[in-house]
Design a protein around this motif. Structure first.
Motif: not given
Length: 287
Positions: A133-134, A137-138, A140-142, A155, A159
């Motif tokens: 998930d981590r 999340g990274f 998908s973040a930008n 970024a 992370y």
């Protein structure tokens, strides 16, 4: 080193770097999700120097390889791609796969593309859900990209603060593509994070496969990884009869990037035992 184009199903193509003697045993390098083949640059050269024929490829939907028009990035699709890539081997071949590349290698073996040896780089069948998930999340973040290479480097540092930040962000160009708007985007199809046709889980595939009983397998584990847990290693060891584990201290999930020296040494030593570059000489005794 030569860059080659490998046709795969659906009229698409996989791009790869080829190194070493084509008649030598082949090592096929598969990078992790969200990376490109350039994550293996140093490992590829050292394997070739050790006498192996190396195929270092961009997974479908990554780097210079094509993007799947229907967004099908299932394990079955990746197994199909590897079935075409192994046609570049003239003899025995090994898979070395990090994260998604390792999952793809196991899926290919379950679909009959069985290697002489397998190296799994910080990946097991049962991954830590929190760690996955981590990462997702990274990644998908930008969705709207980055204004500059430096912003992308910021970024990554946020992370993964344990990794030393390079003095220049120029090296990130290999993992980013510049869009028509002048912004920088990760060099992969965002649909690979969710794309895939319904099919059997990898765990179900392995439960009925024969290769886990015969194929010598090395798990190279980053001891700072939040993806591979002790429970995941134990689960894998219960299913792969000839499993060895190399614990790499000071490395996280990106083992080769964190401790490339230790990683290369462990992999080359393992392959040297289970898939040597030349057959041992037979000494005839007289008398």
């Amino acid at each position: 080193m030569t860059t080659i184009r490998i046709p795969v199903a659906g009229g698409m193509a996989i791009m790869a770097d080829e190194l070493g003697d084509p008649d030598a045993p082949t090592v096929i390098l598969g990078h992790g999700g969200g990376q490109t083949r350039h994550s293996w640059d140093r490992a590829g050269h050292e394997l070739a120097e050790a006498g192996y024929h190396v195929i270092n490829y961009d997974l479908l939907g990554h780097g210079e390889s094509d993007w799947e028009p229907e967004g099908d990035y299932s394990m079955e699709r990746r197994a199909s791609d590897l079935a075409e890539i192994v046609k570049c081997a003239r003899g025995p071949f090994a898979f070395v796969g990090a994260s998604l590349g390792g999952l793809s290698a196991m899926a290919a073996a379950c679909h009959g593309v069985v290697p002489a040896a397998l190296v799994l780089v910080d990946v097991v069948v049962r991954l830590s859900e929190a760690g996955v998930d981590r990462i997702v999340g990274f990644m998908s973040a930008n969705p709207h990209g980055f204004a500059s290479l430096e912003e992308a480097a910021d970024a990554i540092s946020a992370y993964y603060p344990d990794r030393k930040r390079p003095g220049s962000a120029e090296g990130l160009r290999k993992n980013l593509r510049e869009g028509p708007d002048g912004r920088f985007y990760w060099h992969w199809d965002p649909r690979f994070l969710t794309g895939g046709r319904p099919g059997r889980s990898l765990e179900d595939m392995i439960a009925t496969a024969q290769w886990p009983q015969t194929v010598p397998t090395l798990l190279v584990r980053g001891m700072k990884s939040d993806i591979v847990t002790d429970e995941g290693v134990d689960h894998l060891a219960e299913r792969i009869a000839r499993l060895e584990v190399a614990d790499i201290s000071g490395a996280g999930h990106m083992v080769a990037g964190d401790r490339n020296d230790l990683f290369n040494a462990a992999v080359i030593a393992f392959l040297g035992r289970v898939m040597p570059t030349r057959q041992p000489e037979v000494v005839c005794k007289q008398g």
